[in-house]
Design a protein around this motif. Structure first.
Motif, PDB file in Angstrom:
ATOM      1  N   ALA A 114       0.811  -1.220   0.000  1.00 50.11           N
ATOM      2  CA  ALA A 114       0.000   0.000   0.000  1.00 50.11           C
ATOM      3  C   ALA A 114       0.841   1.264   0.000  1.00 50.11           C
ATOM      4  CB  ALA A 114      -0.929  -0.006   1.213  1.00 50.11           C
ATOM      5  N   ARG A 115       2.122   1.174  -0.248  1.00 48.64           N
ATOM      6  CA  ARG A 115       2.997   2.344  -0.203  1.00 48.64           C
ATOM      7  C   ARG A 115       2.656   3.323  -1.325  1.00 48.64           C
ATOM      8  NH1 ARG A 115       5.879  -1.636  -2.838  1.00 48.64           N
ATOM      9  NH2 ARG A 115       6.989  -1.000  -4.742  1.00 48.64           N
ATOM     10  N   PRO A 116       3.011   4.591  -1.147  1.00 46.37           N
ATOM     11  CA  PRO A 116       2.747   5.579  -2.212  1.00 46.37           C
ATOM     12  C   PRO A 116       3.647   5.367  -3.407  1.00 46.37           C
ATOM     13  CG  PRO A 116       3.942   6.589  -0.393  1.00 46.37           C
ATOM     14  CD  PRO A 116       3.566   5.213   0.060  1.00 46.37           C
ATOM     15  N   ALA A 117       3.320   6.021  -4.501  1.00 45.99           N
ATOM     16  CA  ALA A 117       4.054   5.808  -5.754  1.00 45.99           C
ATOM     17  C   ALA A 117       5.465   6.381  -5.706  1.00 45.99           C
ATOM     18  CB  ALA A 117       3.280   6.430  -6.922  1.00 45.99           C
ATOM     19  N   ILE A 118       5.687   7.416  -4.895  1.00 47.50           N
ATOM     20  CA  ILE A 118       6.964   8.119  -4.888  1.00 47.50           C
ATOM     21  C   ILE A 118       7.541   8.087  -3.488  1.00 47.50           C
ATOM     22  CG2 ILE A 118       8.110  10.338  -5.258  1.00 47.50           C
ATOM     23  CD1 ILE A 118       6.028  11.015  -7.291  1.00 47.50           C
ATOM     24  N   SER A 119       8.833   7.835  -3.404  1.00 54.19           N
ATOM     25  CA  SER A 119       9.563   7.915  -2.150  1.00 54.19           C
ATOM     26  C   SER A 119      10.461   9.147  -2.197  1.00 54.19           C
ATOM     27  CB  SER A 119      10.402   6.650  -1.928  1.00 54.19           C
ATOM     28  OG  SER A 119      11.243   6.791  -0.802  1.00 54.19           O
ATOM     29  N   GLU A 120      10.237  10.071  -1.275  1.00 52.93           N
ATOM     30  CA  GLU A 120      11.041  11.295  -1.265  1.00 52.93           C
ATOM     31  C   GLU A 120      12.507  11.013  -0.963  1.00 52.93           C
ATOM     32  OE1 GLU A 120       8.551  15.124  -0.048  1.00 52.93           O
ATOM     33  OE2 GLU A 120       8.539  13.593   1.529  1.00 52.93           O
ATOM     34  N   LYS A 121      12.776   9.931  -0.227  1.00 56.42           N
ATOM     35  CA  LYS A 121      14.162   9.609   0.110  1.00 56.42           C
ATOM     36  C   LYS A 121      14.966   9.235  -1.134  1.00 56.42           C
ATOM     37  CE  LYS A 121      13.176   7.989   4.809  1.00 56.42           C
ATOM     38  NZ  LYS A 121      13.266   6.851   5.751  1.00 56.42           N
ATOM     39  N   ARG A 122      14.293   8.715  -2.150  1.00 53.63           N
ATOM     40  CA  ARG A 122      15.002   8.287  -3.360  1.00 53.63           C
ATOM     41  C   ARG A 122      14.958   9.333  -4.462  1.00 53.63           C
ATOM     42  NH1 ARG A 122      12.539   3.623  -5.612  1.00 53.63           N
ATOM     43  NH2 ARG A 122      10.735   3.579  -4.243  1.00 53.63           N
ATOM     44  N   LEU A 123      14.407  10.497  -4.160  1.00 55.13           N
ATOM     45  CA  LEU A 123      14.270  11.566  -5.141  1.00 55.13           C
ATOM     46  C   LEU A 123      15.317  12.652  -4.882  1.00 55.13           C
ATOM     47  CD1 LEU A 123      12.401  12.445  -7.511  1.00 55.13           C
ATOM     48  CD2 LEU A 123      11.090  13.739  -5.818  1.00 55.13           C
ATOM     49  N   SER A 124      16.009  13.088  -5.930  1.00 53.39           N
ATOM     50  CA  SER A 124      17.047  14.111  -5.791  1.00 53.39           C
ATOM     51  C   SER A 124      17.188  14.872  -7.102  1.00 53.39           C
ATOM     52  CB  SER A 124      18.390  13.477  -5.390  1.00 53.39           C
ATOM     53  OG  SER A 124      18.829  12.568  -6.377  1.00 53.39           O
ATOM     54  N   ILE A 125      18.005  15.923  -7.064  1.00 56.31           N
ATOM     55  CA  ILE A 125      18.309  16.742  -8.234  1.00 56.31           C
ATOM     56  C   ILE A 125      19.780  16.549  -8.591  1.00 56.31           C
ATOM     57  CG2 ILE A 125      18.331  19.066  -9.207  1.00 56.31           C
ATOM     58  CD1 ILE A 125      15.548  18.032  -8.652  1.00 56.31           C
ATOM     59  N   SER A 126      20.051  16.236  -9.847  1.00 59.23           N
ATOM     60  CA  SER A 126      21.430  16.026 -10.287  1.00 59.23           C
ATOM     61  C   SER A 126      22.139  17.373 -10.443  1.00 59.23           C
ATOM     62  CB  SER A 126      21.437  15.270 -11.613  1.00 59.23           C
ATOM     63  OG  SER A 126      20.901  16.067 -12.651  1.00 59.23           O
ATOM     64  N   PRO A 127      23.465  17.391 -10.510  1.00 59.21           N
ATOM     65  CA  PRO A 127      24.177  18.660 -10.720  1.00 59.21           C
ATOM     66  C   PRO A 127      23.779  19.375 -12.003  1.00 59.21           C
ATOM     67  CG  PRO A 127      25.686  16.948  -9.964  1.00 59.21           C
ATOM     68  CD  PRO A 127      24.382  16.276 -10.240  1.00 59.21           C
ATOM     69  N   GLN A 128      23.262  18.638 -12.983  1.00 60.15           N
ATOM     70  CA  GLN A 128      22.815  19.255 -14.237  1.00 60.15           C
ATOM     71  C   GLN A 128      21.383  19.768 -14.171  1.00 60.15           C
ATOM     72  OE1 GLN A 128      24.117  16.109 -14.040  1.00 60.15           O
ATOM     73  NE2 GLN A 128      26.219  16.699 -14.594  1.00 60.15           N
ATOM     74  N   GLY A 129      20.732  19.680 -13.013  1.00 63.55           N
ATOM     75  CA  GLY A 129      19.375  20.158 -12.870  1.00 63.55           C
ATOM     76  C   GLY A 129      18.312  19.170 -13.296  1.00 63.55           C
ATOM     77  N   ARG A 130      18.672  17.913 -13.534  1.00 55.86           N
ATOM     78  CA  ARG A 130      17.700  16.893 -13.901  1.00 55.86           C
ATOM     79  C   ARG A 130      17.174  16.211 -12.638  1.00 55.86           C
ATOM     80  NH1 ARG A 130      18.229  15.003 -19.215  1.00 55.86           N
ATOM     81  NH2 ARG A 130      17.751  12.884 -18.544  1.00 55.86           N
ATOM     82  N   VAL A 131      15.984  15.666 -12.747  1.00 54.22           N
ATOM     83  CA  VAL A 131      15.368  14.950 -11.629  1.00 54.22           C
ATOM     84  C   VAL A 131      15.879  13.514 -11.649  1.00 54.22           C
ATOM     85  CG1 VAL A 131      13.216  14.222 -10.552  1.00 54.22           C
ATOM     86  CG2 VAL A 131      13.336  16.421 -11.737  1.00 54.22           C
ATOM     87  N   ARG A 132      16.503  13.104 -10.557  1.00 46.14           N
ATOM     88  CA  ARG A 132      17.082  11.768 -10.450  1.00 46.14           C
ATOM     89  C   ARG A 132      16.292  10.961  -9.430  1.00 46.14           C
ATOM     90  NH1 ARG A 132      23.405  11.541  -9.466  1.00 46.14           N
ATOM     91  NH2 ARG A 132      23.246  12.334 -11.625  1.00 46.14           N
ATOM     92  N   TYR A 133      15.958   9.739  -9.817  1.00 47.22           N
ATOM     93  CA  TYR A 133      15.178   8.869  -8.940  1.00 47.22           C
ATOM     94  C   TYR A 133      15.868   7.519  -8.824  1.00 47.22           C
ATOM     95  CZ  TYR A 133      11.016   6.925  -6.694  1.00 47.22           C
ATOM     96  OH  TYR A 133      10.141   6.367  -5.805  1.00 47.22           O
ATOM     97  N   GLN A 134      16.084   7.089  -7.596  1.00 47.68           N
ATOM     98  CA  GLN A 134      16.759   5.821  -7.341  1.00 47.68           C
ATOM     99  C   GLN A 134      15.758   4.671  -7.359  1.00 47.68           C
ATOM    100  OE1 GLN A 134      18.854   5.700  -3.634  1.00 47.68           O
ATOM    101  NE2 GLN A 134      19.602   3.616  -3.926  1.00 47.68           N
ATOM    102  N   LEU A 135      16.129   3.584  -8.002  1.00 47.90           N
ATOM    103  CA  LEU A 135      15.260   2.419  -8.070  1.00 47.90           C
ATOM    104  C   LEU A 135      15.197   1.730  -6.712  1.00 47.90           C
ATOM    105  CD1 LEU A 135      16.413   0.867 -11.468  1.00 47.90           C
ATOM    106  CD2 LEU A 135      14.573   2.502 -11.070  1.00 47.90           C
TER     107      LEU A 135
END
Length: 415
Positions: free
Chosen positions: A246-267
């Protein structure tokens, strides 16, 4: 975290709230101390698109899956199919670990079937079933695939037969999100100059050619797995399993911004080729989130068998006692049901209760003296919050001795 928008979608606060409440409800009010096994069914890519755009097609498909699995459980338990009663709860997940749209089904089945007892018709007996083998899962997956495709073809959702089947024009939804859905399902970039290309991935570990699926049955794009189970006394394991489902679709702990300004998400789990992260442009990231929003009025939790709303044995078998009871059993049922009113039983947990249950953090108890805390004020002004946090960052918290009550002399004894 304590503020929820109460909207469907991907709000982390709302997702955490629903996760905690759903897990508690399933463990305490639905299953109780009974053995439970998780069955996971994945479907081919065309059917993922169909279920995402046409949620009305999910109900009959789940009915087919339930009948096939219930019949197999009855045979394994040695109970006649006509008298056997199974119980299951299906949680429909719409997302994958890479923020891709992936409609699949997590089914929590009672690891056995109920059969009536002649001496006690109101007290059915649970007969355990053996765990399925890989060969049995493959056979079940083939039967499910055949019946599901046959049903969808009769309804006009599929055209062709077997391996050559494809979605018909009826599967297209005119809500403007079909392009987003298909791009999300196939790991493609949705917008910009790179539209149509595969999303950027980062491979930070060596590739592993071993199978990560375990003993799963796979037939024609259908995959059936049943390798996780919790015994009757493993309520904590069952609750962890329910939270994972039942977990949510997104985990904030695995979400970050790369040095190039792209959205990076860890599997959540690295892929077999060594991929551990995916990257999106900001606009494409928003498109991926839009595809994950469930349609309105589409239930993502379904109850089957003895747990169904109108099931004959639901009130007798569920710890909460909800459901229809026979007229002769109403009088004797009062002693087995708690004294809380329906409003109190359905009342949502407070944030303090959720923190204590999920993270074992008791915010209502003082960590220094063990006393009960009370709310003095609610600080919501950003300026005041930043000032308080800056003070603690600069000076640190005081020692525990500061919070202890001042010493006092023993009470005087009257002469």
């Amino acid at each position: 975290m304590a503020f929820s928008c109460k909207k469907r979608g991907f709000c982390p606060s709302c997702g955490a709230r629903r996760m905690a409440e759903s897990a508690r409800h399933l463990v305490e009010d639905v299953f109780g101390p009974r053995p439970v096994r998780q069955w996971v069914l994945s479907v081919p890519v065309p059917l993922r698109f169909l279920f995402a755009s046409k949620p009305d097609a999910i109900g009959p498909v789940l009915g087919i899956v339930h009948r096939v699995t219930a019949g197999w459980l009855a045979d394994q338990a040695g109970v006649e199919r006509s008298t056997a009663q199974c119980g299951a709860v299906t949680l429909i997940q719409r997302f994958g670990s890479a923020l891709n749209l992936n409609v699949h089904f997590h089914m929590l089945w009672l690891d056995g079937v109920y059969e009536p007892v002649a001496a006690r018709p109101d007290k059915p007996r649970l007969r355990r079933a053996r765990a399925p083998t890989s060969a049995q899962l493959t056979q079940l997956a083939g039967k499910i695939a055949h019946r599901v495709c046959r049903h969808l073809a009769r309804q006009g959702w599929l055209e062709g037969e077997d391996e050559s089947a494809f979605l018909s024009d009826r599967a297209v939804c005119n809500d403007g999100l079909d392009a987003l859905r298909m791009s999300s399902i196939t790991y493609r970039i949705t917008t910009g100059a790179q539209a149509g290309r595969v999303v950027t991935t980062l491979q930070t570990i060596p590739a592993d050619n071993g199978s990560l699926e375990g003993d799963a049955g796979k037939v024609g794009g259908f995959s059936l797995h049943a390798g996780v189970a919790a015994e009757a006394h493993e309520s904590q394991k069952l609750e962890r399993l329910c939270r994972c489902i039942a977990r949510p679709a997104i985990s904030e702990k695995r979400l970050s911004i790369s040095p190039q300004g792209r959205v990076r998400y860890q599997l959540k789990t690295p892929w077999k080729n060594g991929t551990t992260h995916v990257e999106f442009e900001p606009v494409d990231f928003i498109a991926k989130l839009a595809a994950l929003v469930p349609p309105p009025r589409a239930h993502l939790t379904r109850f089957h068998g003895v747990f169904a709303p109108n099931a004959k044995w639901r009130a007798q078998l569920t710890p909460s006692g909800r459901g229809k009871r026979p007229a002769t059993d109403v009088a004797s049922a009062g002693a087995n049901i708690d004294d809380r009113s329906p409003i109190e039983r359905r009342r949502a947990m407070t944030w303090a209760q959720r923190l204590k249950r999920v993270f074992n953090i008791d915010v209502s108890t003082c960590g220094h003296c063990g006393g009960t805390l009370r709310i003095v004020a609610s600080i919501e002004e950003p300026t005041a919050i930043r000032a308080i946090l800056a003070h603690f960052a600069k000076h640190g918290a005081r020692e525990k001795a500061h919070y202890r009550p001042a010493p006092r002399a023993p009470p005087a004894v009257a002469a």
